[in-house]
Motif scaffolding. Structure first.
Motif, PDB file in Angstrom:
ATOM      1  N   SER A 176       0.857  -1.104   0.043  1.00 46.75           N
ATOM      2  CA  SER A 176      -0.066  -0.036  -0.150  1.00 46.75           C
ATOM      3  C   SER A 176       0.821   1.261  -0.057  1.00 46.75           C
ATOM      4  O   SER A 176       2.211   1.114   0.334  1.00 46.75           O
ATOM      5  CB  SER A 176      -0.855   0.066   1.248  1.00 46.75           C
ATOM      6  OG  SER A 176      -0.090   0.119   2.467  1.00 46.75           O
ATOM      7  N   SER A 177       0.326   2.270  -0.151  1.00 48.82           N
ATOM      8  CA  SER A 177       1.047   3.632  -0.316  1.00 48.82           C
ATOM      9  C   SER A 177       1.637   4.001   1.103  1.00 48.82           C
ATOM     10  O   SER A 177       2.798   4.679   1.437  1.00 48.82           O
ATOM     11  CB  SER A 177       0.113   4.829  -0.739  1.00 48.82           C
ATOM     12  OG  SER A 177      -0.372   4.544  -1.911  1.00 48.82           O
ATOM     13  N   ARG A 178       0.631   3.629   2.170  1.00 48.05           N
ATOM     14  CA  ARG A 178       1.280   3.798   3.511  1.00 48.05           C
ATOM     15  C   ARG A 178       2.430   2.829   3.978  1.00 48.05           C
ATOM     16  O   ARG A 178       3.449   3.382   4.535  1.00 48.05           O
ATOM     17  CB  ARG A 178       0.036   3.353   4.357  1.00 48.05           C
ATOM     18  CG  ARG A 178       0.366   3.799   5.872  1.00 48.05           C
ATOM     19  CD  ARG A 178      -0.836   3.519   6.853  1.00 48.05           C
ATOM     20  NE  ARG A 178      -0.439   3.918   8.159  1.00 48.05           N
ATOM     21  CZ  ARG A 178       0.273   2.873   9.068  1.00 48.05           C
ATOM     22  NH1 ARG A 178       0.297   1.639   8.733  1.00 48.05           N
ATOM     23  NH2 ARG A 178       0.220   3.268  10.300  1.00 48.05           N
ATOM     24  N   GLU A 179       2.379   1.696   3.512  1.00 45.47           N
ATOM     25  CA  GLU A 179       3.672   0.688   3.887  1.00 45.47           C
ATOM     26  C   GLU A 179       4.823   1.406   2.987  1.00 45.47           C
ATOM     27  O   GLU A 179       5.823   1.194   3.368  1.00 45.47           O
ATOM     28  CB  GLU A 179       3.332  -0.580   3.209  1.00 45.47           C
ATOM     29  CG  GLU A 179       2.340  -1.174   4.153  1.00 45.47           C
ATOM     30  CD  GLU A 179       2.895  -1.801   5.544  1.00 45.47           C
ATOM     31  OE1 GLU A 179       4.194  -1.856   5.634  1.00 45.47           O
ATOM     32  OE2 GLU A 179       2.005  -1.516   6.405  1.00 45.47           O
TER      33      GLU A 179
END
Length: 314
Positions: free
Chosen positions: A241-244
């Protein structure tokens, strides 16, 4: 120079000559109310872009106009390409129309090399127009690497012996490949930092070191270049994900503090703020992102000068 297709074609002397010429052109324009030099008067430059662009296209156009060349923009979306015209026919058309230089951006790797080969064979007479690769697929973007080198010279004083980190989506980045080749030629130590899924096949043969842990590399870097995550070229899951991604490879304020005081932050743009780079980092004095854009005009002026200024007058 006949064409500029790859930084791999540049030796250290030629690369430094281009950077020195860019510095001289920058100095020649200082204090001028009108940014205009007669260097390329009478030359015709065509920008042929099959992909969207802001920085590269605008800076090439400004570079040509500041040297008094006639600059013409051709967009694939508004040309005969949208009617099915092939790249080869487009190349022949531009050569026949009298282009002295064609600057091409294309989604297919190798397109600039093919254009250079076809231009010579299909031109009505002579060798055909000079060709500048403004980005071909995931292959190369040589003028971006040159402007990055110019920015590093401005900020660090020299490139030889410096350790430069290039972080992020290396697999899809033409900027990364061109920078690795050029910076290694200029004597820098280059380290690529990315998750294994964003490293291309064959990277072990590149003149650089590869790492996967950004925090471990930051304290030893003289400069860090954050790459754009090219979602439009991705087909499948390259990271969770973008967060990861931001947690593992984004340049946060905490990570900025881990860099040495003199270290420079670069990004070729456009930036995905909050994912690749924190807004406070992008806007900090340590970042040279807008300096890259300014240097891009002068570097592209230098490239056009060396390609065209020696051509015979009509």
């Amino acid at each position: 120079m006949r064409h500029l297709l790859s930084t791999g074609d540049l030796d250290a002397a030629t690369a430094n000559l281009l950077l020195d010429t860019a510095d001289r052109l920058k100095q020649a324009l200082l204090g001028r109310e009108v940014h205009k030099l007669p260097t390329l008067r009478g030359r015709t430059i065509i920008t042929l872009f099959y992909e969207d662009s802001t920085r590269t296209r605008v800076s090439f156009e400004i570079a040509g106009k500041w040297m008094s060349a006639d600059t013409i923009n051709v967009s694939a979306k508004g040309s005969s390409v949208s009617k099915g015209e092939s790249l080869r026919d487009t190349a022949a058309t531009l050569a026949a129309a009298g282009a002295d230089c064609v600057i091409i951006r294309h989604p297919a790797s190798g397109a600039a090399h093919r254009l250079a080969a076809w231009g010579g064979r299909d031109a009505l007479e002579g060798a055909g127009p000079a060709v500048v690769n403004a980005g071909d697929g995931t292959h190369e973007h040589p003028t971006q690497a040159l402007l990055d080198a110019a920015t590093l010279r401005d900020r660090l004083g020299s490139i030889s012996g410096r350790r430069i980190g290039i972080v992020g989506d290396v697999t899809h980045s033409r900027v990364a490949r061109s920078n690795v080749l050029l910076l290694a030629t200029l004597g820098a130590e280059v380290v690529l930092v990315a998750p294994p899924t964003l490293l291309p096949v064959g990277v072990a043969g590149w003149p650089c070191r590869v790492g996967h842990h950004l925090d471990a590399e930051l304290p030893g870097l003289d400069a860090v270049m954050m790459l754009r995550v090219q979602a439009e070229r991705m087909h499948g899951g390259f990271f969770p994900s973008s967060r990861e991604y931001a947690i593992g490879y984004g340049l946060s304020e905490r990570r900025l503090a881990m860099l040495p005081e003199h270290a420079v932050v670069l990004h070729p743009g456009p930036m995905v703020r909050g994912m690749e780079i924190a807004p406070a980092v992008a806007d900090s004095p340590r970042a040279a992102i807008l300096a890259q854009v300014r240097n891009g005009v002068h570097v592209r002026m230098a490239v056009l000068y060396h390609l065209l200024a020696g051509a015979p007058e009509v």
